[in-house]
Design an enzyme around this catalytic site. Sequence first.
Site, short mmCIF file in Angstrom:
data_model
loop_
_atom_site.label_atom_id
_atom_site.label_comp_id
_atom_site.label_asym_id
_atom_site.label_seq_id
_atom_site.Cartn_x
_atom_site.Cartn_y
_atom_site.Cartn_z
CB CYS A 26 -0.98 -0.05 1.17
SG CYS A 26 -2.42 1.00 0.87
CG HIS A 44 -2.97 -3.33 4.59
ND1 HIS A 44 -1.78 -2.72 4.93
CD2 HIS A 44 -3.69 -2.39 3.93
CE1 HIS A 44 -1.80 -1.46 4.48
NE2 HIS A 44 -2.93 -1.24 3.87
N1 GLN Z 1 -2.01 6.82 2.40
C1 GLN Z 1 -2.19 5.92 1.30
C2 GLN Z 1 -3.58 5.99 0.69
O1 GLN Z 1 -4.53 6.29 1.38
C3 GLN Z 1 -1.82 4.51 1.73
C4 GLN Z 1 -2.78 3.91 2.72
C5 GLN Z 1 -2.30 2.60 3.29
O2 GLN Z 1 -1.13 2.30 3.30
N2 GLN Z 1 -3.23 1.82 3.82
O3 GLN Z 1 -3.73 5.69 -0.47
#
Ligand code: GLN
Length: 241
Positions: free
Chosen positions: A91, A189
């Site tokens: 992510c 995740h």
């Molecule tokens: N901040 C990034 C987004 O919202 C990654 C989010 C995350 O790692 N869950 O796209």
Amino acid sequence: MPVSICRIYPDVLGTYGDGGNAVVLAKRLQWRGHEAEIVDVRTGDPVPATCDLYVLGGGEDDPQTTAANALAVDNALGRAIDAGAVVFAVCAGYQILGTTFNGSDGPRPGLGLADWATTTRPRHRPVGELLVEPSPELELPTLTGYENHASLTVLGPEARPLGTVASGVGNGDGSEGAIQGRILGTYMHGPALARNAALADLVLSWIVGPLGPLDDEEPEDLRRERITSARSSRRRWFARR
Ligand code: GLN
């Protein structure tokens, strides 16, 4: 020499237990008689350029921006990749490897280590179970993860998708994740490698070669349970290009 697994900035990148990916990788090596060590590098500390494997997790926009700024200082990660290191990134970690991402103050350049761009903010944040059919050549079973992000990622010609989305959003165009050389990025995740033992072994095989089987009854139970759950609440929308 032990296989060295560098966990990059666990203090800022590591939502939803992503730090567990490093533990899974180390354990799956050790259970097979390989030596493995986890090298934790906190934000502000120098990233060694000599590790075999680098693991990056997810994070909110602010910590993600902090991490990208810190990694850009000496480009140790880029040097490690040039020297053949493997990278597994989730992510926010996945996004910052590319050419652009949405930081805390809007779109900004990424590290430019991989050919993908994260630019579009969807109207609705994709949050929930993510089910992925891996690209056939990877010979992986169905993958499961959990996604929560506000950005969509478009792959360039140097990268290919990890798979296609069966439930959830992933990259946003029906594809999920990316592989470029020995870099693997994903929106899953979970931690992803605790849910998907075969994906952990694919990443490890890029370092130590083919790996023999382990007793994976427990992670398999978890994977099947998550697949059933995702199928029963199928989520799907893709961005218009
Ligand atoms: N901040 C990034 C987004 O919202 C990654 C989010 C995350 O790692 N869950 O796209």
